[in-house]
Motif scaffolding. Structure first.
Motif, PDB file in Angstrom:
ATOM      1  N   PRO A 289      15.186  25.396   1.746  1.00 10.59           N
ATOM      2  CA  PRO A 289      14.256  25.586   0.639  1.00 10.59           C
ATOM      3  C   PRO A 289      14.742  24.811  -0.583  1.00 10.59           C
ATOM      4  N   GLN A 291      15.566  23.912  -4.517  1.00 16.19           N
ATOM      5  CA  GLN A 291      16.130  24.746  -5.576  1.00 16.19           C
ATOM      6  C   GLN A 291      15.009  25.334  -6.426  1.00 16.19           C
ATOM      7  N   LYS A 293      12.024  26.089  -5.460  1.00 17.09           N
ATOM      8  CA  LYS A 293      11.396  27.185  -4.715  1.00 17.09           C
ATOM      9  C   LYS A 293      12.248  28.445  -4.814  1.00 17.09           C
ATOM     10  N   THR A 294      13.569  28.269  -4.622  1.00 15.96           N
ATOM     11  CA  THR A 294      14.459  29.416  -4.720  1.00 15.96           C
ATOM     12  C   THR A 294      14.359  30.060  -6.103  1.00 15.96           C
ATOM     13  N   ASP A 297      11.177  31.998  -6.373  1.00 13.37           N
ATOM     14  CA  ASP A 297      11.263  33.221  -5.569  1.00 13.37           C
ATOM     15  C   ASP A 297      12.071  34.289  -6.291  1.00 13.37           C
ATOM     16  N   ILE A 298      13.192  33.847  -6.877  1.00 14.33           N
ATOM     17  CA  ILE A 298      14.050  34.822  -7.567  1.00 14.33           C
ATOM     18  C   ILE A 298      13.303  35.408  -8.761  1.00 14.33           C
ATOM     19  N   HIS A 359      18.442  36.128  -2.203  1.00 15.57           N
ATOM     20  CA  HIS A 359      17.896  34.775  -2.061  1.00 15.57           C
ATOM     21  C   HIS A 359      18.985  33.737  -1.835  1.00 15.57           C
ATOM     22  N   TYR A 360      20.116  33.891  -2.518  1.00 15.27           N
ATOM     23  CA  TYR A 360      21.179  32.891  -2.356  1.00 15.27           C
ATOM     24  C   TYR A 360      21.834  32.976  -0.984  1.00 15.27           C
ATOM     25  N   ARG A 362      20.291  33.586   1.746  1.00 11.71           N
ATOM     26  CA  ARG A 362      19.424  32.818   2.650  1.00 11.71           C
ATOM     27  C   ARG A 362      19.573  31.327   2.424  1.00 11.71           C
ATOM     28  N   LEU A 363      19.697  30.956   1.150  1.00 10.38           N
ATOM     29  CA  LEU A 363      19.902  29.545   0.824  1.00 10.38           C
ATOM     30  C   LEU A 363      21.215  29.047   1.434  1.00 10.38           C
TER      31      LEU A 363
END
Lengths: 489, 234
Positions: A289, A291, A293-294, A297-298, A359-360, A362-363
């Motif tokens: 994904p 950055q 997008k992340t 999302d956050i 989220h991180y 998953r990243l």
């Protein structure tokens, strides 16, 4: 020493001396060696001055940020958490050897309450006039040009013996072929040494005279001697792979010309095509994904909560837990107002941290999957293995960058928690009109970037290390086998 | 010292060597005469182990070349039609290199220079690069190497072809010394005159077969030439 070992040692010496004499009396070698030596010196001085500039720039910037933090005057601790501060990334262990991904990733992170910021690019990175040398680095010379020189030195090691007729003479002497092959390998290595040993001495001398530029700087990741040694071993193994490959191909090839064509083809495929293709393939097979997008999302999850757990519900849960810890469960009305405000702030921060971690994580998984995939390409190209390993040992790979970003995030959390806690302790009846002064700013935790050791690096690089070892064993066996079944006539 | 037992080499349907049996004693010079393609070079390469026999065996000092390739090679020296050396190295450096590899790294510089001199190479030529040598001079380095190695067997593949008469004559004299040292010599050649001159025995080869063997002592040049031509015309 037995007669046998003495004679064997004399034979090795004679082989090295002969290969060296032939190479040194060949004008072409000196021309290529001079070009490579010149490029190495340019790359080394460029690398040194660049990493020196970067290190002092970042140290100055960090100093300034710290001064600003300490001198921010009287204000409410949580307001100070919003106001925030900056931390700067330490330079790598051996950045002048291998700049790695450094020119492409951020150098500082703004730390503030409620959000994890991405690292931002700095000024030093694009300001230097030397940057027009662009990609030239010592690592590039070592990874691409030395193999090319090895090919030039050795492609005809066996074929020329056959073409000139000296192979019959050699073969009639009654020497085991592996002894001849080892002698040839040592001869090529010695010729490379003519170039590399002075370069190593110059590099070592510069480091000794000017330690700041290299790694003695307080702002360096680590000045680990173990890393330098590992770097030396890794490149040594890498060169040996090429020396053996060159000898193997020369033994199998029908003519010098055929050997040269095969080896240059391999060089282009291994050094130019595979690294690029590997990262493209990894990005395609294991997409990551963006950055942006992340970040979106956050933001959304912080506003709404994680799927199935609405924001307010989760914050209430955490607040209850914290109240219980303070002994005020179900009795917050009796709690000092500042402690209640602080507890609510801590609960909100804890919730935000959960969202960020979610989220991180998953990243990180996506990044690591991609990283593993591109490292696996080392199975088809030793250049991919050494590239990855070299950056990692220099402390300039993406994993080191992520380690910095993670430790900056941990520091942000500790800082915010400390400020919120202080608000609860000292805020009294009206938390929001309480102001703290320089005494608190001085007491705030200092940023200590994680300094990973060699074991951590090697663990991250186990695929590259394994691939390099496989290449080493396979190429030595191929060279040995090629010498054994060499056609004399 | 040197022995071929029913030695044969086939390349598919082509028979390069057919059931060769011969023995060369220490101190004996055996000359193989024959046209190109008669199997002379094949015989020598079989003794060197450069090619593997189809059947039979080549033996040196009682050991089979195919199974004891390193041991048998340590006893022999090989001088091809063109002794090929490293052109960027001097004659002395070439000799030093090959002699060390042949296990004679214990010889001093003086020993090696003396060997070169005894092989007939002019003292001042020893330090010139081999790239500037004539064929005869390279041949002398080859002889010096055989001497330095203290070889018990000498395999010569048309060593005098292309040498001028003086060099060729010097070569014959060197061969005489080698023979006196008790070395077994197998020499492939086109040169009937030279065979009679240096050889103890002469074998005539034709289409992979040894068709006649005779001692040189009981033959005159003319006899030898006549026998040779008779075989060639059959």
């Amino acid at each position: 020493m037995s007669d046998r070992t003495r004679s064997r040692r004399r034979i090795h010496q004679a082989l090295i001396k002969k290969e060296l004499r032939e190479v040194i009396r060949d004008g072409r070698f000196w021309m290529i060696a001079l070009i490579i030596a010149g490029l190495s010196l340019v790359a080394l001085s460029f690398g040194l001055s660049r990493s020196h500039a970067v290190a002092s720039e970042r140290a100055a910037a960090q100093h300034e940020a710290n001064e600003q933090w300490r001198g921010q005057g009287n204000k409410n601790p949580h307001v100070a958490a919003h106001y925030g501060t900056h931390v700067f990334k330490p330079v790598g262990a051996l950045p002048f050897i291998d700049p790695g991904v450094e020119p492409f990733v951020g150098v500082s992170v703004k730390l503030e309450a409620h959000r994890r910021n991405d690292s931002a690019a700095g000024r030093a990175e694009d300001a230097t006039g030397l940057s027009r040398f662009g990609g030239l680095s010592v690592a590039l010379v070592l990874q691409l040009l030395i193999p090319l020189l090895t090919i030039g030195l050795g492609f005809s090691a066996w074929t020329a013996e056959r073409e000139r007729g000296t192979l019959r003479q050699l073969a009639s002497l009654g020497l085991p072929p592996r002894l001849l092959a080892a002698g040839k390998a040592l001869g090529i290595a010695a010729a490379l040494g003519v170039l590399l040993v002075p370069a190593l001495a110059v590099g070592g001398a510069i480091i000794a005279v000017w330690p700041d530029a290299a790694n003695g700087h307080e702002h360096a990741v680590t000045s680990s001697a173990a890393r330098s040694l590992a770097m030396l071993v890794a490149y040594g193994a890498y060169f040996l792979v090429f020396v053996s490959l060159v000898l193997a191909v020369s033994a199998w090839a029908r003519s010098s010309r055929a050997a040269l064509v095969v080896l240059l083809g391999f060089w282009v495929a291994a050094a130019l095509v595979t690294p690029r293709a590997a990262s493209d393939a990894a990005a395609w097979l294991a997409p990551m994904p963006s950055q942006a997008k992340t970040a979106t999302d956050i933001r959304r999850s912080i506003a709404e909560g994680l799927p199935g757990v609405p924001r307010e519900k989760r914050i209430d849960e955490i607040t209850e837990k914290l109240l219980a810890e303070h002994g005020f469960q179900g009795a917050e009305l009796f709690m000092p107002p500042a402690l209640l405000a602080s507890t609510e702030l801590q609960a909100e921060a804890a919730f935000e941290n959960e969202v960020i971690d979610h989220h991180y994580d998953r990243l990180s998984e996506a990044i690591e999957r991609q990283e593993r995939l591109s490292q696996t390409a080392a199975v088809v190209s030793p250049v991919v293995a050494i590239r990855s390993l070299s950056m990692a040992l220099a402390g300039t790979d993406f994993t080191h960058h992520r380690l910095f970003a993670d430790s900056a995030e941990q520091h942000r959390r500790a800082l915010v928690a400390m400020l919120n806690e202080e608000l609860g302790k000292k805020g009294g009846d009206d938390a929001w009109s309480y102001e703290a002064g320089s005494e608190l700013w001085e007491r705030a935790p200092k940023f200590e970037p994680t300094k990973p050791g060699l074991a951590w690096v090697l663990d991250n690089q186990r695929i590259s290390v394994a691939a390099l070892l496989i290449w080493l064993i396979a190429s030595v066996l191929a060279a040995w086998w090629g010498a054994r079944r060499l056609r004399v006539v | 010292m040197l022995e071929a037992v029913d030695l044969a080499k086939h390349y598919g349907d082509l028979v390069a060597l057919r059931g060769l049996s011969l023995t060369v004693e220490p101190g004996e010079v055996f000359c193989l005469l024959g046209a190109n393609g008669a199997g002379k070079t094949t015989t020598i390469q079989l003794f060197l182990g450069f090619i593997a026999p189809t059947s039979g065996s080549a033996r040196i000092g009682g050991q089979d070349v195919a199974t004891h390739s390193l041991e048998t090679k340590s006893k022999l020296a090989y001088i091809p039609e063109n002794v090929m050396l490293y052109p960027n190295l001097t004659g002395f450096e070439n000799l030093e290199f090959f002699a060390t590899l042949a296990g004679r790294g214990d010889l001093s510089e003086a020993d090696l220079r003396e060997t070169l001199k005894r092989a007939g190479l002019a003292t001042e030529a020893a330090d010139r690069r081999v790239g500037s040598y004539s064929k005869g001079m390279r041949q002398k380095v080859g002889i010096a190497l055989a001497r330095a190695k203290d070889a018990r067997v000498l395999l010569l593949d048309e060593p005098t072809s292309g040498l001028d008469p003086k060099a060729s004559n010097e070569f014959s004299e060197l061969l005489e010394q080698v023979r006196e040292d008790g070395v077994a010599v197998l020499m492939a050649t086109h040169d009937i005159f030279r065979s009679k001159e240096v050889g103890d025995r002469v074998g005539i080869m034709k289409q992979g077969e040894l068709v006649a063997t005779m001692g040189t002592a009981e033959l005159s040049h003319t006899d030898l030439e006549r026998v040779y031509l008779e075989h060639m015309h059959e």
